[in-house]
Enzyme design. Structure first.
Site, PDB file in Angstrom:
ATOM      1  N   ARG A 633       0.888  -1.165   0.000  1.00  0.00           N
ATOM      2  CA  ARG A 633       0.000   0.000   0.000  1.00  0.00           C
ATOM      3  C   ARG A 633       0.924   1.212   0.000  1.00  0.00           C
ATOM      4  O   ARG A 633       1.688   1.428   0.934  1.00  0.00           O
ATOM      5  CB  ARG A 633      -0.908  -0.008   1.224  1.00  0.00           C
ATOM      6  N   GLU A 690       6.684  -2.894   6.980  1.00  0.00           N
ATOM      7  CA  GLU A 690       6.546  -1.602   7.631  1.00  0.00           C
ATOM      8  C   GLU A 690       5.072  -1.386   7.927  1.00  0.00           C
ATOM      9  O   GLU A 690       4.218  -1.617   7.068  1.00  0.00           O
ATOM     10  CB  GLU A 690       7.073  -0.467   6.751  1.00  0.00           C
ATOM     11  N   TYR A 693       2.393   4.208   7.537  1.00  0.00           N
ATOM     12  CA  TYR A 693       2.979   5.459   8.025  1.00  0.00           C
ATOM     13  C   TYR A 693       1.930   6.436   8.538  1.00  0.00           C
ATOM     14  O   TYR A 693       2.216   7.286   9.375  1.00  0.00           O
ATOM     15  CB  TYR A 693       3.722   6.172   6.885  1.00  0.00           C
TER      16      TYR A 693
END
Length: 793
Positions: A633, A690, A693
């Protein structure tokens, strides 16, 4: 440089007594045979006839579709090759696997009544010997332990059929009663008793067990019948197709200067991170067998590949290079996505080739005659990558790479490691020393099957080679001279190129064609449906499928042996429920002998367009191998394509099938659980993640259970068997640094669920992860150092 001597003739040649001579190949090196789907000599070269006292051999039926061949030498052999044909066709030559003092190989795809013809090549005290040929009939030659009821057999065997089938079940043990199920569940003595033929009119998995008083129950037999989707006969395509303008085929006769000029012009168009990263340029550079003195810098959406059958058929005297090329990158290679190199040899100009990449940039089937640098020349950041089926004669050095995975390869040596370097089946890999140094090493890869690849023969015709399944593999598949497997002519492939639509592609699939997908961006107004076993979908040059109007991009039936390689799925602006689904919900058939493989397949939500997809990859079929994916994404891209409510996506990977293996798993920035694993017996080797964000605040990113955030990798609460090695999850909550994730890995607390070498990192201390796995592991430090858990539980 590896050298082999081969000669092609027709075969096998008959013997007077009805036997056959092997298609054999003499080769230089430790193995004297070329292991692969090559035709060879009509008589054996460099071997002697076997002595019958040298060995014993046997065959045991292990399921309705599999038979295990065992060869036990009386003195140690350094290798044993089995040569076999099923019903006297399509000879295979495969190195057997050592099992104590014996050697074993399992032949799959059999049906009751199939005749397996086989022979062996083996070593004894140095020289190699050939055995005579033997025969075995599936369903008629089962070896079972004393006192054990024979395994039932089905007729006809499982497979794809155009109409309903009348299936009979039999058993070789006199007086045994057969019990069966039709819903895929495991039968017992209380299940329905078999009395007469069973009519199978829709896709069904039959399972059966045989019991007899005073004896041990049989093993469970299983067969899946797919009705109405039998493989058709692909209308003959060209063996020398027009691949379109985005595929460049180079020949040594073109001259190095002309080739270099074209490579440079192309690279100048594809290199810039600011302008090319989200462009629709796509290209493949294919080198015919021979030697080239060129420097090939590899930009975005570029595939570089040799067209030989083996890596050393194409030699680049120069470099195949990825670096932090652009001034705007400031020496940082963390955005060097979407490029690949495959199936060639490199003699680096300075002794060291450089491949400084991030995600979605595989380095496969490469023979590097020198060193390999995996970091930019600036020593700047790089964020993880993938090597498979390769050899580096010198040192492979990672330096600034955060994580890296290397599979089934040979290295002269390895240097470096930031957070976790992972190896499986790699000769020359460092010892397992995580976390100091941070190296995670498995001696073998449990199950692997190398990628299908395009090659050209001496007459100029194209083929696609299909490597064989390997178990407990180590080293490159071509270490013995050639990769074992079989070959398909291009006449069985529909070439997808500019102008094709979902309708034309689906029509080709329905007719029984495989797909060879050339570089381009293809918008889909309907789902691509793969319904036939053993379908190959091979992409080069990052061909991209974009589903429009909310359709799912591609669906695969619960069938054997589908191979999907080299595709990019880019979510459309109307939400799709899933981009790629393997098997329908509830799939239960076993595909252990011939699994589906998903390799170098990448998923993107946002970046170029404001894409939306609830899930990217859903795997319902058992035994699927996920070999290198990046589900992303986007955290950056073209204006207006990224944001918490813009490029929405819940989950990157959901696994519901049993015994699924993922190696080289990259999943990043999804908004809920990024990986959900509900299937039993799952395994993961290497995971890089990850967290998203961009949660705007904690309230927007709360688990329904009431804890902060979502785990990056969740194993379902009912799972009792799962194992994973070498996993990392990072946070960088730059929109709101006060956001917290309670833990990165969420698993059941049970002895059968095991994690090894797991870590979390807060990049720059921007946000926190409280625990590594469940309630174990320290909160992330503010100085970008990892919190490590060596084993759990």
């Amino acid at each position: 440089m590896r050298t082999s001597l081969t000669e092609n003739r027709s075969g096998p040649a008959p013997r007077a007594a009805g036997g056959r001579r092997r298609r054999a190949v003499a080769a230089l090196g430790a193995l004297a045979l070329l292991l692969g789907g090559l035709l060879g000599l009509s008589e054996t070269v460099g071997t002697a006839s076997a002595d019958s006292t040298d060995y014993t051999q046997s065959v045991s039926q292990t399921s309705s579709t599999q038979a295990q061949v065992t060869f036990t030498p009386t003195s140690a052999s350094s290798y044993v090759i089995i040569h076999y044909l099923v019903n006297n066709t399509n000879q295979q030559n495969v190195q057997m696997t050592a099992a104590g003092s014996a050697w074993q190989y399992t032949v799959g795809g059999l049906s009751s009544g199939n005749v397996l013809s086989y022979s062996f090549t083996y070593t004894k005290g140095g020289p190699q010997y050939d055995s005579p040929w033997f025969t075995y009939t599936q369903g008629g030659g089962t070896t079972t332990p004393p006192g054990t009821v024979a395994t039932p057999t089905f007729s006809p065997g499982g497979g794809s059929y155009t109409s309903a089938q009348s299936v009979t079940i039999s058993d070789a043990t006199s007086g045994a009663a057969i019990h069966y199920t039709t819903d895929g569940s495991t039968p017992t003595a209380s299940s329905t008793t078999y009395g007469s033929a069973i009519t199978v009119s829709s896709t069904t998995t039959l399972k059966a067990i045989a019991v007899k008083s005073g004896s041990t129950d049989s093993a469970v037999a299983s067969a899946t019948y797919t009705i109405g989707s039998t493989a058709g006969s692909c209308p003959a395509q060209s063996d020398t197709p027009d691949f379109g303008s985005n595929v460049h085929v180079f020949d040594p006769s073109m001259g190095n200067a002309a080739i270099q000029s074209q490579l440079d012009a192309q690279f100048n168009q594809m290199k810039d991170t600011q302008t090319a990263q989200f462009s629709e340029n796509r290209v493949a550079d294919l080198f015919k067998p021979g030697t080239y003195n060129v420097e090939d810098n590899v930009g975005f959406y570029t595939s570089v590949a040799g067209l030989g059958q083996n890596p050393d058929d194409v030699t680049i005297n120069g470099d195949v290079t990825v670096d932090a090329f652009n001034a705007s990158d400031a020496g940082n290679a963390t955005q060097n996505f979407w490029r690949s190199a495959e199936n060639l040899a490199i003699n680096p100009s300075s002794g060291t080739d450089r491949w400084a990449v991030a995600q979605a940039a595989p380095f496969r089937r490469i023979d590097v005659h020198g060193n390999l640098a995996l970091y930019p020349a600036s020593y700047g950041y790089a964020s993880g990558g993938y090597i498979a089926d390769s050899k580096v004669s010198g040192q492979a050095s990672s330096v600034s790479q955060q994580q890296w995975y290397t599979r089934d390869s040979t290295l002269g040596s390895w240097a470096g490691g930031v957070w976790n370097m992972v190896f499986s089946g790699v000769n020359g890999a460092p010892a397992n020393t995580f976390p100091s140094p941070p190296e995670t090493t498995l001696g073998t890869t449990p199950v692997s099957r190398d990628v299908p690849y395009l090659y050209i023969d001496s007459s100029g015709k194209y083929h696609v080679f299909l490597p064989s399944l390997r178990t407990n593999a180590s080293g490159p598949s071509w270490a013995g001279g050639s990769t074992p497997g079989s070959s398909l002519p291009m006449s069985q492939f529909y070439v997808v190129k500019a102008g094709d639509t979902a309708a034309t592609i689906n029509n080709a699939l329905a007719q029984g064609c495989n797909l060879f997908v050339t570089p381009g961006v293809y918008h889909l107004n309907q789902t691509l449906n793969i319904t036939k076993a053993n379908t190959v979908v091979l992409g080069i040059g990052y061909p991209t499928f974009v589903p429009d109007n909310g359709v799912n991009a591609m669906q695969v039936a619960d069938v054997d042996g589908v191979r999907i390689k080299g595709l990019l799925f880019d979510a459309g602006t109307t939400n799709s429920q899933a981009l790629l689904t393997v098997g329908p919900s509830g799939s239960s058939a076993s595909h252990a002998a011939n699994p589906t493989t998903i390799q170098d397949v990448f998923f993107r939500i946002g970046g170029e367009i404001a894409g939306k997809a609830t899930q990217s990859l859903v795997v319902n079929s058992s035994d699927t191998i996920i070999d290198h994916i990046w589900a992303w994404r986007a955290d950056h891209g073209n204006s207006g394509t990224v944001g918490w409510t813009t490029n929405t996506a819940d989950t990157g990977l959901t696994v519901n099938g049993a015994n699924v293996l993922a190696d080289g798993l990259f999943v990043e920035h999804y908004q809920k659980y990024e990986v959900v694993w509900n299937g039993q017996g799952g395994r993961t080797i290497f995971f890089q993640n990850e967290n998203p964000y961009d949660p705007p605040n904690q309230a927007a990113w709360m688990n329904p259970s009431g804890v902060n955030g979502y785990a990056a990798y969740k194993v379902g609460a009912n799972v009792t068997s799962h194992e994973a090695w070498g996993l990392g999850s990072y946070c960088y909550f730059n929109v709101n640094p006060s956001v917290n994730n309670y833990h990165a890995f969420e698993v059941p607390n049970t002895a059968g669920v095991k994690f090894h070498d797991v870590l979390t990192v807060s990049l720059g201390g921007v946000g926190t992860i409280t625990h590594v796995i469940n309630d174990t592991g320290a909160v992330t430090a503010s100085n970008t150092t990892p919190s490590n858990v060596v084993s759990f539980p």
